[in-house]
Design an enzyme around this catalytic site. Sequence first.
Site, mmCIF file in Angstrom:
data_model
loop_
_atom_site.group_PDB
_atom_site.id
_atom_site.type_symbol
_atom_site.label_atom_id
_atom_site.label_comp_id
_atom_site.label_asym_id
_atom_site.label_seq_id
_atom_site.Cartn_x
_atom_site.Cartn_y
_atom_site.Cartn_z
ATOM 1 N N MET A 49 -11.929 29.927 -7.538
ATOM 2 C CA MET A 49 -13.041 30.804 -7.902
ATOM 3 C C MET A 49 -13.582 31.510 -6.659
ATOM 4 O O MET A 49 -14.703 32.012 -6.654
ATOM 5 C CB MET A 49 -14.148 30.000 -8.589
ATOM 6 C CG MET A 49 -13.669 29.404 -9.917
ATOM 7 S SD MET A 49 -15.006 29.037 -11.048
ATOM 8 C CE MET A 49 -15.917 27.844 -10.115
ATOM 9 N N ALA A 51 -14.896 32.249 -2.634
ATOM 10 C CA ALA A 51 -15.752 31.640 -1.602
ATOM 11 C C ALA A 51 -14.918 30.560 -0.907
ATOM 12 O O ALA A 51 -15.284 29.387 -0.850
ATOM 13 C CB ALA A 51 -17.045 31.077 -2.194
ATOM 14 N N GLY A 55 -10.701 23.563 2.162
ATOM 15 C CA GLY A 55 -10.123 22.820 1.028
ATOM 16 C C GLY A 55 -9.159 23.707 0.249
ATOM 17 O O GLY A 55 -8.027 23.310 -0.067
ATOM 18 N N HIS A 56 -9.587 24.935 -0.041
ATOM 19 C CA HIS A 56 -8.709 25.875 -0.743
ATOM 20 C C HIS A 56 -7.474 26.205 0.113
ATOM 21 O O HIS A 56 -6.347 26.266 -0.382
ATOM 22 C CB HIS A 56 -9.444 27.202 -1.015
ATOM 23 C CG HIS A 56 -10.626 27.102 -1.919
ATOM 24 N ND1 HIS A 56 -11.910 27.348 -1.501
ATOM 25 C CD2 HIS A 56 -10.722 26.804 -3.247
ATOM 26 C CE1 HIS A 56 -12.755 27.214 -2.513
ATOM 27 N NE2 HIS A 56 -12.059 26.873 -3.587
ATOM 28 N N GLY A 166 -6.952 20.415 -6.381
ATOM 29 C CA GLY A 166 -7.561 19.441 -5.479
ATOM 30 C C GLY A 166 -8.091 18.219 -6.221
ATOM 31 O O GLY A 166 -8.579 18.317 -7.343
ATOM 32 N N GLU A 167 -8.011 17.067 -5.550
ATOM 33 C CA GLU A 167 -8.593 15.837 -6.115
ATOM 34 C C GLU A 167 -10.116 15.901 -6.117
ATOM 35 O O GLU A 167 -10.774 15.075 -6.721
ATOM 36 C CB GLU A 167 -8.136 14.619 -5.299
ATOM 37 C CG GLU A 167 -6.692 14.281 -5.531
ATOM 38 C CD GLU A 167 -6.235 13.047 -4.773
ATOM 39 O OE1 GLU A 167 -7.043 12.422 -4.075
ATOM 40 O OE2 GLU A 167 -5.043 12.724 -4.892
ATOM 41 N N ASP A 169 -11.904 17.824 -7.693
ATOM 42 C CA ASP A 169 -12.270 17.921 -9.114
ATOM 43 C C ASP A 169 -11.332 16.983 -9.867
ATOM 44 O O ASP A 169 -10.402 17.424 -10.540
ATOM 45 C CB ASP A 169 -12.131 19.370 -9.586
ATOM 46 C CG ASP A 169 -13.038 20.289 -8.797
ATOM 47 O OD1 ASP A 169 -14.202 20.427 -9.152
ATOM 48 O OD2 ASP A 169 -12.581 20.856 -7.778
HETATM 49 P P1 AMP Z 1 -12.766 26.106 -7.072
HETATM 50 O O1 AMP Z 1 -12.666 27.396 -6.316
HETATM 51 O O2 AMP Z 1 -13.967 25.308 -6.737
HETATM 52 O O3 AMP Z 1 -12.541 26.285 -8.555
HETATM 53 O O4 AMP Z 1 -11.553 25.223 -6.561
HETATM 54 C C1 AMP Z 1 -10.223 25.674 -6.608
HETATM 55 C C2 AMP Z 1 -9.306 24.540 -6.277
HETATM 56 O O5 AMP Z 1 -9.609 24.056 -4.980
HETATM 57 C C3 AMP Z 1 -9.464 23.344 -7.241
HETATM 58 O O6 AMP Z 1 -8.177 22.793 -7.493
HETATM 59 C C4 AMP Z 1 -10.326 22.390 -6.432
HETATM 60 O O7 AMP Z 1 -10.145 21.035 -6.790
HETATM 61 C C5 AMP Z 1 -9.808 22.659 -5.031
HETATM 62 N N1 AMP Z 1 -10.794 22.239 -4.029
HETATM 63 C C6 AMP Z 1 -12.088 22.635 -3.938
HETATM 64 N N2 AMP Z 1 -12.696 22.006 -2.915
HETATM 65 C C7 AMP Z 1 -11.772 21.186 -2.348
HETATM 66 C C8 AMP Z 1 -11.788 20.266 -1.257
HETATM 67 N N3 AMP Z 1 -12.879 20.036 -0.550
HETATM 68 N N4 AMP Z 1 -10.646 19.597 -0.975
HETATM 69 C C9 AMP Z 1 -9.518 19.794 -1.711
HETATM 70 N N5 AMP Z 1 -9.441 20.656 -2.743
HETATM 71 C C10 AMP Z 1 -10.539 21.339 -3.065
#
Ligand code: AMP
Length: 300
Positions: A49, A51, A55-56, A166-167, A169
């Site tokens: 999503m 930002a 992690g991403h 990512g773990e 979520d």
């Molecule tokens: P989001 O943009 O928050 O929807 O996350 C996109 C992907 O990045 C999802 O698979 C999340 O689980 C992963 N993700 C977000 N934050 C982290 C993190 N700190 N470590 C590992 N994966 C992450």
Amino acid sequence: MFIKRVFYPDHYICTYFQKMEKVINRQECKKLLDSVRKQNYSIGFVPTMGALHEGHLELISKSLKNSDFTISSIFVNPTQFNNRSDYENYPRNINDDLKKLEDIHCHCVFVPKKEQIYSGNGRSSYDLGNLDRNMEGAHRPGHFQGVAMVVDRLFEIIQPDMAFFGEKDFQQLQIIKHLVKTLGYDIQIVSCPIIREDDGLAMSSRNQRLSEKQRQVAPVIYESLKLAHQLAGKKTVDDVKQMVKNKVNQTQLLHVEYFEIVDENSLEEITTWKSSIKIRACIAVNTGDIRLIDNVKISS
Ligand code: AMP
């Protein structure tokens, strides 16, 4: 676009000599990926999503290492937000994101508008195998149906060989593994460990919204999870739960929404420690109008 397979120290990667492709239209995206597939390149997909943080980027690095061609998507999916102001306040930094993706040599990014995802027919109700009955599913009604809907539509457009999640979520990860099976997608779901700040706070796009004071106390979330890990098997499950909640709530600024200790596969809550199953402790914490989640493996 000129794609070339290049041998790196221990693996092949795809590289090309023009800048990263950015596509906003689903037809354009499908066409590009068809041409990639015709050259027999495997496709790795990292949905986000935006930002973007480390992690991403770790997920994207993993995709770059494990597949020939990496596509990421940036889409703040309205159907997975059960709270309008959370959706409106969700951080959006598209120019920074594109720069980060280019710098890491991601091959392509899909940045669709809502209509590109939600126009036309498509499934809108999903069997989630009851994996959504607690934790995020219980506290954010409709959230996982929204996640399932966007992931289904993105998978249908992109048809990757591998998709990276990512773990961080954890419940989402288990639900997506279930969805891939029940919807019959031939996609390998690859999970990646949680990437943390130096003080232990799990990286999250929402961290950008924390005030200085909130940011100072936020590492207590991970500290409390580490405490749960240390005490597992030594105290009862109920005692550990209570101690974790007390530790977080004592900060005044952080309020535990839920803390659950679950079987990793069924996501069912456990009431006694068991050595025969994998156990994970998952937490959601509110601070002001910001909601943070985290989890740790208790036993494997
Ligand atoms: P989001 O943009 O928050 O929807 O996350 C996109 C992907 O990045 C999802 O698979 C999340 O689980 C992963 N993700 C977000 N934050 C982290 C993190 N700190 N470590 C590992 N994966 C992450």
